[in-house]
Motif scaffolding. Structure first.
Motif, PDB file in Angstrom:
ATOM      1  N   ALA A  86       0.847  -1.188   0.000  1.00 10.85           N
ATOM      2  CA  ALA A  86       0.000   0.000   0.000  1.00 10.85           C
ATOM      3  C   ALA A  86       0.886   1.244   0.000  1.00 10.85           C
ATOM      4  CB  ALA A  86      -0.920   0.002   1.216  1.00 10.85           C
TER       5      ALA A  86
ATOM      6  N   ARG B 236      -9.324   4.661   1.235  1.00 12.96           N
ATOM      7  CA  ARG B 236      -8.555   3.549   0.684  1.00 12.96           C
ATOM      8  C   ARG B 236      -9.033   3.279  -0.739  1.00 12.96           C
ATOM      9  NH1 ARG B 236      -5.583  -1.086   2.317  1.00 12.96           N
ATOM     10  NH2 ARG B 236      -5.733  -0.424   4.499  1.00 12.96           N
TER      11      ARG B 236
ATOM     12  N   SER C  69       0.868   5.508   0.750  1.00 10.70           N
ATOM     13  CA  SER C  69       0.149   6.607   1.395  1.00 10.70           C
ATOM     14  C   SER C  69       0.446   7.923   0.682  1.00 10.70           C
ATOM     15  CB  SER C  69       0.550   6.725   2.873  1.00 10.70           C
ATOM     16  OG  SER C  69       0.195   5.558   3.581  1.00 10.70           O
ATOM     17  N   SER C  70      -0.585   8.762   0.572  1.00 10.33           N
ATOM     18  CA  SER C  70      -0.423  10.075  -0.040  1.00 10.33           C
ATOM     19  C   SER C  70      -1.413  11.029   0.608  1.00 10.33           C
ATOM     20  CB  SER C  70      -0.657   9.987  -1.556  1.00 10.33           C
ATOM     21  OG  SER C  70      -0.377  11.235  -2.170  1.00 10.33           O
ATOM     22  N   GLU C  71      -1.214  12.333   0.409  1.00 11.98           N
ATOM     23  CA  GLU C  71      -2.104  13.346   0.966  1.00 11.98           C
ATOM     24  C   GLU C  71      -2.527  14.309  -0.132  1.00 11.98           C
ATOM     25  OE1 GLU C  71      -0.717  15.248   4.520  1.00 11.98           O
ATOM     26  OE2 GLU C  71       0.317  13.460   5.248  1.00 11.98           O
TER      27      GLU C  71
ATOM     28  N   THR D  26      -9.088   9.378   5.869  1.00 14.06           N
ATOM     29  CA  THR D  26      -8.294   8.617   4.909  1.00 14.06           C
ATOM     30  C   THR D  26      -9.208   7.752   4.059  1.00 14.06           C
ATOM     31  OG1 THR D  26      -6.340   8.575   6.340  1.00 14.06           O
ATOM     32  CG2 THR D  26      -6.468   6.903   4.626  1.00 14.06           C
TER      33      THR D  26
ATOM     34  N   LEU E 145      -3.641   4.757   0.051  1.00 16.47           N
ATOM     35  CA  LEU E 145      -4.246   5.338   1.262  1.00 16.47           C
ATOM     36  C   LEU E 145      -4.135   6.854   1.146  1.00 16.47           C
ATOM     37  CD1 LEU E 145      -2.718   2.909   3.916  1.00 16.47           C
ATOM     38  CD2 LEU E 145      -4.856   2.697   2.650  1.00 16.47           C
ATOM     39  N   LEU E 146      -5.257   7.498   0.896  1.00 14.01           N
ATOM     40  CA  LEU E 146      -5.272   8.927   0.570  1.00 14.01           C
ATOM     41  C   LEU E 146      -5.831   9.727   1.746  1.00 14.01           C
ATOM     42  CD1 LEU E 146      -4.666  10.902  -1.749  1.00 14.01           C
ATOM     43  CD2 LEU E 146      -7.048  10.649  -2.464  1.00 14.01           C
ATOM     44  N   LYS E 147      -4.954  10.514   2.397  1.00 12.88           N
ATOM     45  CA  LYS E 147      -5.377  11.362   3.516  1.00 12.88           C
ATOM     46  C   LYS E 147      -5.860  12.697   2.975  1.00 12.88           C
ATOM     47  CE  LYS E 147      -3.889  13.123   8.019  1.00 12.88           C
ATOM     48  NZ  LYS E 147      -2.775  13.185   9.002  1.00 12.88           N
TER      49      LYS E 147
END
Length: 303
Positions: free
Chosen positions: A140, A182, A142-144, A180, A194-196
């Motif tokens: 996975a 998914r 993660s990004s924002e 977040t 996983l997008l915050k």
């Protein structure tokens, strides 16, 4: 016998690598366990899609599958072109057929246990594999991203860049700051993204849960006498609101269903007092005060 892998992904036998990857990502998102909690049928479908992609995304496995199907190559009395056959006179009674990947795993464990043999496990290419034919699950990522206030409240699509990938992401109405999302199979390499979410502030509105708050300036005369004023909504329409006579600063007037995901819009009154009064206006205000005596601080905590 399991279903044909091409049928599982919904692609033709001659499909390109990109077509197979696109079909896999679409189905992985649809049947991902996070989107279907407790749904055993979706869980089984997700595993079926994953198994199909494991084979069709690997050139060697795909070529073997295209030629032999699920049965795999059939070895002869000795070591056939596609597998091992230990049998007959010397080893195991009646002969034991060993899948080539299983044989590699066995050899690597034997030689590792004997102390190396010059890196034999690496030569077979099987160190660290968890099972025959199984590829490790994609990691996975993660990004924002910061999204407009309106998109967070009303929902919409945002375009973002993750590495070299450009994605159009559908944001549901009512997401919150720091939430977040998914996105199954959307990360580079096929893993989950996983997008915050961060929500940009709005020039006029603020949120309290599902409710929206709008500050409405009123003239003294409008607050005292009452009025009808136009107020904006987040969707862009304007509504006429009746201000009751005698409305004080800080009062909240409700517009039902005009908030976020079924919430309400509250119009918070702020009375604006004129700075400069001429002599006549001052006389009128003084007369008004005499005719309407008030004690607004009666009952205040400090009185």
């Amino acid at each position: 016998m399991p279903r044909d892998y091409y049928e599982v992904l919904g692609v033709q036998k001659g499909a390109s690598d990109d077509e197979i990857k696109k079909a896999y990502r679409k189905l992985a998102r649809e049947y991902h366990p996070d989107r279907n909690p407790g749904d055993k049928q979706a869980e089984a479908r997700f595993k079926e899609v994953q198994d199909a992609y494991d084979v069709l995304s690997d050139k060697a496995k795909r070529a073997q599958y295209d030629q032999f199907g699920f049965a795999g190559p059939q070895p002869g009395p000795g070591a056939g072109p596609g597998g091992f056959h230990w049998g007959g006179g010397g080893g195991f009674p009646g002969g034991v057929e060993i899948n080539p990947e299983d044989a590699q795993e066995i050899f690597s464990r034997i030689f590792d246990g004997l102390g190396g043999m010059g890196g034999t496990a690496e030569a077979f290419g099987r160190r660290g594999r968890r099972g025959p034919g199984r590829r490790p699950a994609p990691e996975a990522v993660s990004s924002e991203v910061t999204i407009p206030f309106e998109t967070a409240a009303l929902g919409g699509t945002v375009t973002l860049q993750v590495g070299s990938h450009t994605l159009d992401v559908r944001v549901p109405a009512g997401v919150n700051e720091g939430q977040t999302m998914r996105l199954a199979g959307q990360a580079p390499g096929g893993g989950d993204l996983l997008l915050k979410l961060h929500v940009a502030p709005h020039a006029h509105f603020r949120r309290e849960g599902k409710d929206l708050i709008l500050t409405l300036p009123l003239a003294v005369s409008e607050a005292i006498l009452g009025a009808k004023v136009d107020v904006p909504t987040l969707s862009g329409e304007k509504l006429t609101m009746k201000i009751p006579a005698g409305t004080s600063s800080g009062a909240r007037l409700r517009l039902r269903g005009k908030g976020v995901a079924g919430g309400d819009l509250f119009v918070e009154v702020k009375i604006v007092v004129p700075h400069d009064l001429d002599a006549r206006s001052r006389e009128l205000i003084e007369e008004f005060a005499r005719l309407n005596p008030q004690a607004p601080r009666t009952g205040a905590p400090w009185s």
